[in-house]
Structures are given as structure tokens and as C-alpha cells.
Write a protein that holds these residues in place. Structure first.
Motif, PDB file in Angstrom:
ATOM      1  N   ILE A 154      -2.409 -12.294  20.489  1.00  0.00           N
ATOM      2  CA  ILE A 154      -3.161 -13.467  20.964  1.00  0.00           C
ATOM      3  C   ILE A 154      -2.664 -13.895  22.341  1.00  0.00           C
ATOM      4  CG2 ILE A 154      -3.450 -15.945  20.599  1.00  0.00           C
ATOM      5  CD1 ILE A 154      -3.929 -15.447  17.711  1.00  0.00           C
ATOM      6  N   LEU A 155      -1.356 -13.918  22.526  1.00  0.00           N
ATOM      7  CA  LEU A 155      -0.794 -14.316  23.818  1.00  0.00           C
ATOM      8  C   LEU A 155      -1.247 -13.372  24.935  1.00  0.00           C
ATOM      9  CD1 LEU A 155       2.849 -15.209  22.704  1.00  0.00           C
ATOM     10  CD2 LEU A 155       1.006 -16.814  23.274  1.00  0.00           C
ATOM     11  N   ALA A 156      -1.348 -12.089  24.615  1.00  0.00           N
ATOM     12  CA  ALA A 156      -1.797 -11.113  25.614  1.00  0.00           C
ATOM     13  C   ALA A 156      -3.305 -11.185  25.827  1.00  0.00           C
ATOM     14  CB  ALA A 156      -1.394  -9.701  25.175  1.00  0.00           C
ATOM     15  N   ARG A 157      -4.053 -11.293  24.733  1.00  0.00           N
ATOM     16  CA  ARG A 157      -5.525 -11.242  24.811  1.00  0.00           C
ATOM     17  C   ARG A 157      -6.131 -12.512  25.389  1.00  0.00           C
ATOM     18  NH1 ARG A 157      -7.426 -11.557  19.228  1.00  0.00           N
ATOM     19  NH2 ARG A 157      -7.560 -13.796  19.676  1.00  0.00           N
ATOM     20  N   ASP A 158      -5.671 -13.677  24.910  1.00  0.00           N
ATOM     21  CA  ASP A 158      -6.320 -14.933  25.273  1.00  0.00           C
ATOM     22  C   ASP A 158      -5.703 -15.623  26.484  1.00  0.00           C
ATOM     23  OD1 ASP A 158      -7.813 -14.384  23.066  1.00  0.00           O
ATOM     24  OD2 ASP A 158      -7.065 -16.033  21.837  1.00  0.00           O
ATOM     25  N   TYR A 159      -4.479 -15.263  26.836  1.00  0.00           N
ATOM     26  CA  TYR A 159      -3.807 -15.925  27.954  1.00  0.00           C
ATOM     27  C   TYR A 159      -3.395 -14.955  29.058  1.00  0.00           C
ATOM     28  CZ  TYR A 159      -3.719 -19.685  24.541  1.00  0.00           C
ATOM     29  OH  TYR A 159      -4.106 -20.633  23.623  1.00  0.00           O
ATOM     30  N   GLY A 160      -3.573 -13.658  28.830  1.00  0.00           N
ATOM     31  CA  GLY A 160      -3.249 -12.673  29.857  1.00  0.00           C
ATOM     32  C   GLY A 160      -1.773 -12.466  30.079  1.00  0.00           C
ATOM     33  N   PHE A 161      -0.934 -12.880  29.117  1.00  0.00           N
ATOM     34  CA  PHE A 161       0.506 -12.722  29.277  1.00  0.00           C
ATOM     35  C   PHE A 161       0.926 -11.274  29.038  1.00  0.00           C
ATOM     36  CE2 PHE A 161       1.060 -17.383  27.664  1.00  0.00           C
ATOM     37  CZ  PHE A 161       0.615 -17.851  28.896  1.00  0.00           C
ATOM     38  N   ALA A 162       2.015 -10.889  29.657  1.00  0.00           N
ATOM     39  CA  ALA A 162       2.617  -9.573  29.425  1.00  0.00           C
ATOM     40  C   ALA A 162       3.718  -9.762  28.378  1.00  0.00           C
ATOM     41  CB  ALA A 162       3.192  -9.005  30.715  1.00  0.00           C
TER      42      ALA A 162
ATOM     43  N   ARG B  19       3.843  -0.683  12.853  1.00  0.00           N
ATOM     44  CA  ARG B  19       2.555  -1.279  12.477  1.00  0.00           C
ATOM     45  C   ARG B  19       1.988  -2.114  13.616  1.00  0.00           C
ATOM     46  NH1 ARG B  19      -2.106  -0.473  10.600  1.00  0.00           N
ATOM     47  NH2 ARG B  19      -3.070  -2.212   9.437  1.00  0.00           N
ATOM     48  N   ALA B  20       2.851  -2.844  14.328  1.00  0.00           N
ATOM     49  CA  ALA B  20       2.395  -3.628  15.482  1.00  0.00           C
ATOM     50  C   ALA B  20       1.759  -2.725  16.532  1.00  0.00           C
ATOM     51  CB  ALA B  20       3.560  -4.408  16.081  1.00  0.00           C
ATOM     52  N   GLN B  21       2.361  -1.579  16.762  1.00  0.00           N
ATOM     53  CA  GLN B  21       1.813  -0.635  17.741  1.00  0.00           C
ATOM     54  C   GLN B  21       0.472  -0.086  17.284  1.00  0.00           C
ATOM     55  OE1 GLN B  21       5.202   2.001  17.823  1.00  0.00           O
ATOM     56  NE2 GLN B  21       6.129   0.988  19.606  1.00  0.00           N
ATOM     57  N   GLU B  22       0.337   0.156  15.980  1.00  0.00           N
ATOM     58  CA  GLU B  22      -0.933   0.656  15.437  1.00  0.00           C
ATOM     59  C   GLU B  22      -2.059  -0.366  15.592  1.00  0.00           C
ATOM     60  OE1 GLU B  22       1.022   3.427  11.857  1.00  0.00           O
ATOM     61  OE2 GLU B  22       0.125   1.477  11.406  1.00  0.00           O
ATOM     62  N   LEU B  23      -1.726  -1.648  15.470  1.00  0.00           N
ATOM     63  CA  LEU B  23      -2.742  -2.697  15.503  1.00  0.00           C
ATOM     64  C   LEU B  23      -3.092  -3.163  16.917  1.00  0.00           C
ATOM     65  CD1 LEU B  23      -1.413  -4.922  12.558  1.00  0.00           C
ATOM     66  CD2 LEU B  23      -3.534  -3.583  12.555  1.00  0.00           C
ATOM     67  N   THR B  24      -2.338  -2.726  17.909  1.00  0.00           N
ATOM     68  CA  THR B  24      -2.516  -3.231  19.272  1.00  0.00           C
ATOM     69  C   THR B  24      -3.369  -2.286  20.108  1.00  0.00           C
ATOM     70  OG1 THR B  24      -0.349  -4.314  19.154  1.00  0.00           O
ATOM     71  CG2 THR B  24      -1.316  -3.999  21.348  1.00  0.00           C
ATOM     72  N   PRO B  25      -4.536  -2.757  20.593  1.00  0.00           N
ATOM     73  CA  PRO B  25      -5.376  -1.912  21.454  1.00  0.00           C
ATOM     74  C   PRO B  25      -4.635  -1.525  22.728  1.00  0.00           C
ATOM     75  CG  PRO B  25      -6.574  -3.876  20.706  1.00  0.00           C
ATOM     76  CD  PRO B  25      -5.129  -4.077  20.347  1.00  0.00           C
ATOM     77  N   PRO B  26      -4.923  -0.353  23.267  1.00  0.00           N
ATOM     78  CA  PRO B  26      -4.197   0.118  24.454  1.00  0.00           C
ATOM     79  C   PRO B  26      -4.409  -0.733  25.696  1.00  0.00           C
ATOM     80  CG  PRO B  26      -6.023   1.595  23.898  1.00  0.00           C
ATOM     81  CD  PRO B  26      -5.874   0.651  22.754  1.00  0.00           C
TER      82      PRO B  26
ATOM     83  N   LEU C 214      -4.351  -3.985  25.818  1.00  0.00           N
ATOM     84  CA  LEU C 214      -3.603  -5.237  25.756  1.00  0.00           C
ATOM     85  C   LEU C 214      -2.214  -5.057  26.352  1.00  0.00           C
ATOM     86  CD1 LEU C 214      -4.159  -7.081  22.351  1.00  0.00           C
ATOM     87  CD2 LEU C 214      -5.057  -7.647  24.602  1.00  0.00           C
ATOM     88  N   THR C 215      -1.761  -6.067  27.100  1.00  0.00           N
ATOM     89  CA  THR C 215      -0.422  -6.008  27.697  1.00  0.00           C
ATOM     90  C   THR C 215       0.609  -6.535  26.700  1.00  0.00           C
ATOM     91  OG1 THR C 215      -0.868  -8.163  28.710  1.00  0.00           O
ATOM     92  CG2 THR C 215      -1.218  -6.191  30.077  1.00  0.00           C
ATOM     93  N   ALA C 216       0.746  -5.802  25.594  1.00  0.00           N
ATOM     94  CA  ALA C 216       1.714  -6.158  24.551  1.00  0.00           C
ATOM     95  C   ALA C 216       2.407  -4.888  24.086  1.00  0.00           C
ATOM     96  CB  ALA C 216       1.014  -6.839  23.373  1.00  0.00           C
TER      97      ALA C 216
END
Length: 335
Positions: A110-118, A131-138, A140-142
Motif C-alpha cells: 500500500i505504501l508503494a502503490r498509493d503513496y509512491g514510496f520506495a 510470500r511477500a515477493q510472490e504477492l508483489t507486482p514487479p 511496485l517499488t517494494a
């Protein structure tokens, strides 16, 4: 048909008794960082926690005053409320954030997607990182990695923001936890923490029923101890790295519905029984006494949901005192 009505309550009672037996006979006491990591590895691998609690393994925010809300939506709302309370919503895209105790990355995304944070999320559980890596689209800056919150691998002054939700109870050394989070902040950087806390027993000691309840809350979920809101704020200030005062707030009322809502998920979503079978049902059932005790503890004032905000000083406080420098005072609204 009449036999079915007799058998079904009997099976339910048997299941409850088995769950209670598992709860009493096999506590999950804190032993070391490995015991915490193993617990979260186990929950992540079987998928039960993610199924019922979603991507955000933390409580929800139900408004002030609290109102009825979807369980998973309340968890997302919590992230946005924490951003606003911490005054992070006006920070620019590209702001670097360390999410300490990131779980499977729900808040980080959410922090990466909605606020543009790295965002860099860290957890002690290798399976949570996977699991976090599996759920994170490429796009996103997370990113996520295994790390120890009591000995973070990052250099001093690495991040604009340090963010942590409900990780503190797993830390055996709260002062070190405070030091590490403040250490990796850049001067002027912001620390925002949300945590389960107990009442400050220096002001009002635990009574005859509160002591065994607190013992169960610690022993069942691998917690060495809860800090108080007042005590952890003091530990943050004692790092000598805080500019002005540590701001705190009590969000107990806003988060309190989460405990019963989390139990209701098992009733409202019976497909979990099909997906996870009898073993999954019993494993979920054994958590019910702890969830109920949490509701009792937070409702009765034994536990409190604490919020903390601190700004990293440009110069350590001790050095400023010697040189005669002063730090601008910092005050935050509590709601």
C-alpha cells in the motif's frame, strides 16, 4: 435426521475440547528469535492466517467512534490512518521507507502503490519474505529481505521513514528495538510505530486476574513482553536521537472490534474448513481462547493499542547539550 442433530453438536463440542486441549498443552512460548521465525514460517506455509486475515497481519481501524466495517477493509484503512497520523501523506514519491516486521508485505505494498514510496520490508521469517515477493507486482517499488529488528543490517541514516506495526511484542529488548529503528533513520526522518502495549504497571500494578491473563497472552504467541505506551516512549527518547518529544496516541477503541471480527471470520467463511481440513480447523480453533483473552485485556484496560511518532535529530541530543545547540520541539495531534 434426528440422529444428525444429536451428532453435530457432539462433534462441535469435541472439536472445541480438542482445540482447548491444544491451547493448554502446547503453548508457544518465546524462546529465541528462531522460535518467532519458525512460528511465522509455519503460518505462512499453511496459508491459514493469510486466508482469514488477508495480506495485512495486523488489526483494523474501525473509525472514531468505531463503526461496523468489513474486516479486511478495516485493515487497509488502518494503513491509511497510520500514514495520516504520522504525517507521511505529504511526503514525495520516492521517499524511502523501512517496514520493520513487514509480514507478507500488505502494508508495504500500500505504501508503494498509493503513496509512491520506495519500501524495504524486513521480517525474521524467510517464508514471509518469499510470500511477500510472490504477492508483489514487479512494477511496485517494494522489496523484501530477512533481517533482525534488533540488529538491522543497514547503515546509520539509511531511510527517510521507519514504519512498524505490531512487531514490538516479539522483541525481548525493547530499548535495542528503539535504538535500531532510530539509528537507521536519516536526520529529520520520521519513525511511526503501532503496537500492542500493556497498561503501565509502574502506575497501577497488575492485579490477581490480570497476571495470569498476561502470562497466557505472552506464552501463546511467542511474546517475551509487552511494553507500556509510556515506557516505550521513554525508551525512544532515551536513544538520544529524537528531536523534540515523542508523540503518542491510544487507538484501543478504534481497533477493538478486530478481535471478535477475527473469530467471526471462521464462521462467516466456512470454505476454510474445506480448504484446510480438520487439521486446519483445529489449528484455527486453538487460537480462539487467545483472541478472546486479547478482547478481554484490551477492553478492560489491561492492554492498550499504542501509536508512536518521533523525528530523528540532526545531532545526537547529548552532543547538542554540550555544544549549546537546541532542537526544534515536535508536537503531534493524538487523533
Amino acid at each position: 435426521m434426528s440422529n444428525l442433530f444429536v451428532i453435530t453438536p457432539g462433534l462441535i463440542l469435541l472439536a472445541i475440547l480438542l482445540g482447548l486441549a491444544l491451547y493448554l498443552l502446547f503453548p508457544r512460548k518465546y524462546q529465541s528469535a528462531d522460535s518467532v521465525a519458525n512460528s511465522y514460517d509455519d503460518w505462512t506455509n499453511d496459508g491459514i492466517l493469510e486466508f482469514y486475515w488477508g495480506e495485512h497481519i495486523h488489526l483494523g481501524h474501525y473509525g472514531s467512534p468505531p463503526q461496523r466495517k468489513d474486516f479486511l477493509k478495516a485493515k487497509e484503512d488502518f494503513v491509511h490512518e497510520m500514514v495520516r497520523w504520522g504525517r507521511l501523506n505529504n511526503l514525495p514519491a520516492g521517499t524511502t521507507v523501512l517496514d520493520v516486521g513487514c509480514g507478507i508485505g500488505g502494508s508495504s505494498r500500500i505504501l508503494a502503490r498509493d503513496y509512491g514510496f520506495a519500501v524495504t520490508g524486513v521480517t525474521i521469517s524467510p517464508e514471509q519474505v518469499k510470500r511477500a515477493q510472490e504477492l508483489t507486482p514487479p512494477d511496485l517499488t517494494a522489496q523484501f529481505q530477512v533481517d533482525d529488528a534488533l540488529a538491522l543490517s543497514f547503515p546509520d541514516g539509511s531511510f527517510d521513514v521507519v514504519w512498524s506495526i505490531e512487531a514490538g511484542p516479539h522483541m525481548p529488548d525493547k530499548a535495542q528495538y528503539a535504538r535500531e529503528m532510530m539509528r537507521v533513520l536519516k536526520p529529520g526522518g520520521i519513525l511511526v510505530v503501532a503496537d500492542w502495549n500493556q497498561r503501565d504497571d509502574r502506575q497501577k500494578p497488575l492485579n490477581f486476574w490480570e497476571k495470569p491473563v498476561m502470562r497466557q497472552l505472552l506464552d501463546q504467541w511467542a511474546h517475551p513482553a509487552f511494553a507500556s505506551i509510556e515506557g516505550f516512549a521513554e525508551q525512544l527518547a532515551a536513544t538520544g536521537l529524537v528531536s523534540g518529544e515523542v508523540a503518542t496516541a491510544d487507538w484501543t477503541a478504534e481497533t477493538l472490534p478486530s478481535w471478535l471480527d477475527s473469530i467471526w471470520q471462521g464462521v462467516a467463511r466456512p470454505e476454510g474448513l474445506i480448504r484446510f481440513g480438520v487439521r486446519g480447523f483445529l489449528k484455527s480453533l486453538r487460537e480462539v481462547p487467545t483472541l478472546l483473552l486479547m478482547r478481554v485485556a484490551f477492553g478492560a484496560g489491561l492492554c492498550r493499542f499504542g501509536m508512536f511518532r518521533a523525528v530523528r535529530a540532526a545531532t545526537p541530543v547529548g552532543e547538542m547539550a554540550v555544544s549549546g545547540q537546541t532542537s526544534e520541539p515536535f508536537t503531534a495531534q493524538t487523533k
